[in-house]
Write a protein that holds these residues in place. Structure first.
Motif, PDB file in Angstrom:
ATOM      1  N   TYR A  49       0.657  -1.197   0.085  1.00 46.80           N
ATOM      2  CA  TYR A  49      -0.203  -0.129  -0.034  1.00 46.80           C
ATOM      3  C   TYR A  49       0.988   1.254   0.061  1.00 46.80           C
ATOM      4  CZ  TYR A  49      -4.490  -2.534   0.903  1.00 46.80           C
ATOM      5  OH  TYR A  49      -5.413  -3.235   0.710  1.00 46.80           O
ATOM      6  N   LEU A  50       1.801   1.436   0.964  1.00 47.73           N
ATOM      7  CA  LEU A  50       2.608   2.562   1.017  1.00 47.73           C
ATOM      8  C   LEU A  50       3.545   2.741  -0.285  1.00 47.73           C
ATOM      9  CD1 LEU A  50       3.494   4.752   3.160  1.00 47.73           C
ATOM     10  CD2 LEU A  50       5.445   3.330   3.659  1.00 47.73           C
ATOM     11  N   THR A  51       3.963   2.019  -0.759  1.00 49.63           N
ATOM     12  CA  THR A  51       4.782   2.290  -1.924  1.00 49.63           C
ATOM     13  C   THR A  51       4.041   2.523  -3.124  1.00 49.63           C
ATOM     14  OG1 THR A  51       5.021  -0.117  -2.554  1.00 49.63           O
ATOM     15  CG2 THR A  51       6.927   0.895  -1.376  1.00 49.63           C
ATOM     16  N   ALA A  52       2.950   2.161  -3.035  1.00 49.18           N
ATOM     17  CA  ALA A  52       2.067   2.545  -4.540  1.00 49.18           C
ATOM     18  C   ALA A  52       1.380   3.744  -4.230  1.00 49.18           C
ATOM     19  CB  ALA A  52       0.962   1.383  -4.561  1.00 49.18           C
ATOM     20  N   VAL A  53       0.919   4.215  -2.805  1.00 47.52           N
ATOM     21  CA  VAL A  53       0.329   5.389  -2.543  1.00 47.52           C
ATOM     22  C   VAL A  53       1.506   6.573  -2.807  1.00 47.52           C
ATOM     23  CG1 VAL A  53      -0.248   6.689  -0.648  1.00 47.52           C
ATOM     24  CG2 VAL A  53      -1.235   4.999  -0.899  1.00 47.52           C
ATOM     25  N   ASN A  54       2.562   6.423  -2.672  1.00 46.73           N
ATOM     26  CA  ASN A  54       3.522   7.381  -2.912  1.00 46.73           C
ATOM     27  C   ASN A  54       3.539   8.025  -4.391  1.00 46.73           C
ATOM     28  OD1 ASN A  54       4.542   7.211  -0.205  1.00 46.73           O
ATOM     29  ND2 ASN A  54       6.251   6.111  -0.745  1.00 46.73           N
ATOM     30  N   THR A  55       3.145   7.060  -5.346  1.00 42.82           N
ATOM     31  CA  THR A  55       3.013   7.629  -6.634  1.00 42.82           C
ATOM     32  C   THR A  55       1.526   7.836  -7.156  1.00 42.82           C
ATOM     33  OG1 THR A  55       5.114   6.422  -7.180  1.00 42.82           O
ATOM     34  CG2 THR A  55       3.662   7.474  -9.055  1.00 42.82           C
ATOM     35  N   ILE A  56       0.731   7.048  -6.759  1.00 48.90           N
ATOM     36  CA  ILE A  56      -0.912   7.145  -7.218  1.00 48.90           C
ATOM     37  C   ILE A  56      -1.288   8.582  -6.858  1.00 48.90           C
ATOM     38  CG2 ILE A  56      -2.977   6.156  -7.092  1.00 48.90           C
ATOM     39  CD1 ILE A  56      -1.887   3.407  -6.736  1.00 48.90           C
ATOM     40  N   VAL A  57      -1.234   8.933  -5.579  1.00 51.81           N
ATOM     41  CA  VAL A  57      -1.843  10.016  -5.034  1.00 51.81           C
ATOM     42  C   VAL A  57      -1.322  11.425  -5.585  1.00 51.81           C
ATOM     43  CG1 VAL A  57      -2.229  11.256  -2.932  1.00 51.81           C
ATOM     44  CG2 VAL A  57      -2.659   8.635  -2.946  1.00 51.81           C
ATOM     45  N   PRO A  58      -0.007  11.426  -5.559  1.00 54.92           N
ATOM     46  CA  PRO A  58       0.374  12.565  -6.259  1.00 54.92           C
ATOM     47  C   PRO A  58       0.195  12.730  -7.560  1.00 54.92           C
ATOM     48  CG  PRO A  58       2.181  11.457  -5.412  1.00 54.92           C
ATOM     49  CD  PRO A  58       1.013  10.902  -5.039  1.00 54.92           C
ATOM     50  N   ALA A  59       0.211  11.844  -8.254  1.00 53.12           N
ATOM     51  CA  ALA A  59       0.004  11.785  -9.822  1.00 53.12           C
ATOM     52  C   ALA A  59      -1.285  12.095 -10.183  1.00 53.12           C
ATOM     53  CB  ALA A  59       0.309  10.334 -10.569  1.00 53.12           C
ATOM     54  N   LEU A  60      -2.466  11.377  -9.241  1.00 51.23           N
ATOM     55  CA  LEU A  60      -3.822  11.752  -9.784  1.00 51.23           C
ATOM     56  C   LEU A  60      -4.008  13.407  -9.155  1.00 51.23           C
ATOM     57  CD1 LEU A  60      -5.479   9.032  -8.050  1.00 51.23           C
ATOM     58  CD2 LEU A  60      -5.540   9.586 -10.541  1.00 51.23           C
ATOM     59  N   MET A  61      -3.408  13.847  -8.247  1.00 49.82           N
ATOM     60  CA  MET A  61      -3.654  15.111  -7.750  1.00 49.82           C
ATOM     61  C   MET A  61      -3.025  16.216  -8.808  1.00 49.82           C
ATOM     62  SD  MET A  61      -3.412  15.118  -3.708  1.00 49.82           S
ATOM     63  CE  MET A  61      -4.177  16.809  -3.564  1.00 49.82           C
ATOM     64  N   ALA A  62      -1.839  15.686  -9.332  1.00 49.42           N
ATOM     65  CA  ALA A  62      -1.129  16.547 -10.387  1.00 49.42           C
ATOM     66  C   ALA A  62      -1.826  16.718 -11.516  1.00 49.42           C
ATOM     67  CB  ALA A  62       0.039  16.234 -10.469  1.00 49.42           C
ATOM     68  N   GLY A  63      -3.118  15.881 -11.686  1.00 48.92           N
ATOM     69  CA  GLY A  63      -4.012  15.992 -13.057  1.00 48.92           C
ATOM     70  C   GLY A  63      -3.728  14.527 -14.030  1.00 48.92           C
ATOM     71  N   SER A  64      -2.913  13.847 -13.580  1.00 50.00           N
ATOM     72  CA  SER A  64      -2.449  12.879 -14.400  1.00 50.00           C
ATOM     73  C   SER A  64      -3.338  11.401 -14.327  1.00 50.00           C
ATOM     74  CB  SER A  64      -1.109  12.153 -14.213  1.00 50.00           C
ATOM     75  OG  SER A  64       0.035  13.143 -14.533  1.00 50.00           O
ATOM     76  N   ALA A  65      -3.555  10.669 -15.346  1.00 52.75           N
ATOM     77  CA  ALA A  65      -4.275   9.412 -15.262  1.00 52.75           C
ATOM     78  C   ALA A  65      -3.178   8.328 -14.687  1.00 52.75           C
ATOM     79  CB  ALA A  65      -5.010   8.965 -16.508  1.00 52.75           C
ATOM     80  N   VAL A  66      -3.685   7.337 -14.070  1.00 55.01           N
ATOM     81  CA  VAL A  66      -2.621   6.326 -13.484  1.00 55.01           C
ATOM     82  C   VAL A  66      -2.998   4.834 -13.987  1.00 55.01           C
ATOM     83  CG1 VAL A  66      -1.930   5.320 -11.221  1.00 55.01           C
ATOM     84  CG2 VAL A  66      -2.366   7.861 -11.329  1.00 55.01           C
ATOM     85  N   ILE A  67      -2.125   4.201 -14.141  1.00 58.07           N
ATOM     86  CA  ILE A  67      -2.224   2.489 -14.244  1.00 58.07           C
ATOM     87  C   ILE A  67      -1.309   2.077 -13.599  1.00 58.07           C
ATOM     88  CG2 ILE A  67      -1.577   0.858 -15.809  1.00 58.07           C
ATOM     89  CD1 ILE A  67      -2.374   2.370 -18.458  1.00 58.07           C
ATOM     90  N   LEU A  68      -1.941   1.233 -12.511  1.00 59.33           N
ATOM     91  CA  LEU A  68      -1.381   0.387 -11.534  1.00 59.33           C
ATOM     92  C   LEU A  68      -1.236  -1.148 -11.906  1.00 59.33           C
ATOM     93  CD1 LEU A  68      -0.216  -0.171  -8.528  1.00 59.33           C
ATOM     94  CD2 LEU A  68      -2.593  -0.445  -7.892  1.00 59.33           C
ATOM     95  N   LYS A  69       0.263  -1.598 -11.754  1.00 59.49           N
ATOM     96  CA  LYS A  69       0.321  -2.819 -12.032  1.00 59.49           C
ATOM     97  C   LYS A  69       1.037  -3.148 -10.799  1.00 59.49           C
ATOM     98  CE  LYS A  69       2.773  -6.419 -13.347  1.00 59.49           C
ATOM     99  NZ  LYS A  69       3.757  -7.290 -12.528  1.00 59.49           N
TER     100      LYS A  69
END
Length: 267
Positions: A49-69
């Motif tokens: 959870y922690l390592t994924a959150v580190n990128t997912i949340v700031p990417a979404l807040m910056a206006g980017s779309a996210v793909i998680l693998k």
């Protein structure tokens, strides 16, 4: 939750334009921050959870779309992220959790459709991602494994150093990107430090992580433990000294259970 709340708190200040430090009459000088586009997160199993959150949340807040693998061992974590974002009402397709093989991941990275990839994992994995992304001009964020050292100075507080470095070496059964793998100790405090390190390590109780008495569980996969066994055997063949000799049930080739060990005089 704490990490996400912090990123939400600092987002406005972090994403606002940065005015130039050398203003000039007739010009408006600034750096404007814009979304990267499509960000791919390749997350590890050890802190899923922690390592994924580190990128997912700031990417979404910056206006980017996210793909998680997510890693094959922690696929349910990816599903939980998807469920949470769907429940929160995130626009459809803005976040997508995908289950893919290594070959499928490499093909997607080489497609030119990804603008940034963030990966936490092995050096070999990082090399494979860099190779797959060659020529696409995507940006890369690679947090890779290392051989993290520690150095104990002559004026160190030995009790503090021992407690923190033993924990740093064996926390999460040693399966941390920043786990301590080797320690250099000043000769003036060497004997005292080694004695304390050995004594502290012998306090571990290896067993089923669901048992209250257990303070060290198994490694995530048997092959990880077998690799450590091979490294230990090689070090001993080359003259290293083992100090713990702890007997642990199921500590045998092909088992993820592994007794902690302290080696000195490693070449």
């Amino acid at each position: 939750r704490e990490r996400t709340s912090y990123m939400v708190e600092i987002a406005e200040a972090a994403l606002k334009p940065v005015m130039a430090s050398n203003p000039k009459d007739g010009f408006r000088r600034y750096v404007k921050k814009v979304p990267l586009g499509l960000v791919m997160v390749i997350a590890p199993w050890n802190y899923p959870y922690l390592t994924a959150v580190n990128t997912i949340v700031p990417a979404l807040m910056a206006g980017s779309a996210v793909i998680l693998k997510h890693a094959a061992q922690t696929l349910l974590v990816g599903e939980r992220f998807q469920q949470a974002f769907d429940k929160a009402g995130l626009p459809k397709g803005l976040f997508q959790n995908l289950v893919m093989s290594h070959a499928q991941t490499e093909k997607l990275l080489g497609s030119g459709k990804i603008d940034h990839v963030n990966f936490t994992g092995s050096v070999a994995g990082g090399r494979a991602i860099e190779k797959a992304a060659a020529g696409t001009f995507m940006t890369l964020g690679l947090e890779l494994g290392g051989k993290d050292p520690a150095y104990v100075l002559a004026d160190a507080k030995i009790d503090h150093a021992v407690a923190n470095l033993v924990d740093g070496a064996f926390y999460n059964s040693g399966q941390c990107c920043c786990g301590i793998e080797r320690v250099y100790v000043h000769e003036k405090v060497y004997d005292e430090f080694v004695e304390g390190f050995i004594a502290e390590t012998r306090n571990y109780v290896v067993g089923n992580p669901l048992d209250q008495a257990t303070t060290m569980g198994p490694m995530a996969q048997a092959r990880f433990a077998d690799l450590i066994r091979e490294q230990k055997a090689e070090a001993l063949r080359k003259g290293a000294r083992a100090h713990i000799h702890m007997q642990v049930a199921n500590d045998e080739p092909g088992s993820p259970y592994l007794a902690p060990e302290v080696l000195t005089e490693v070449d």
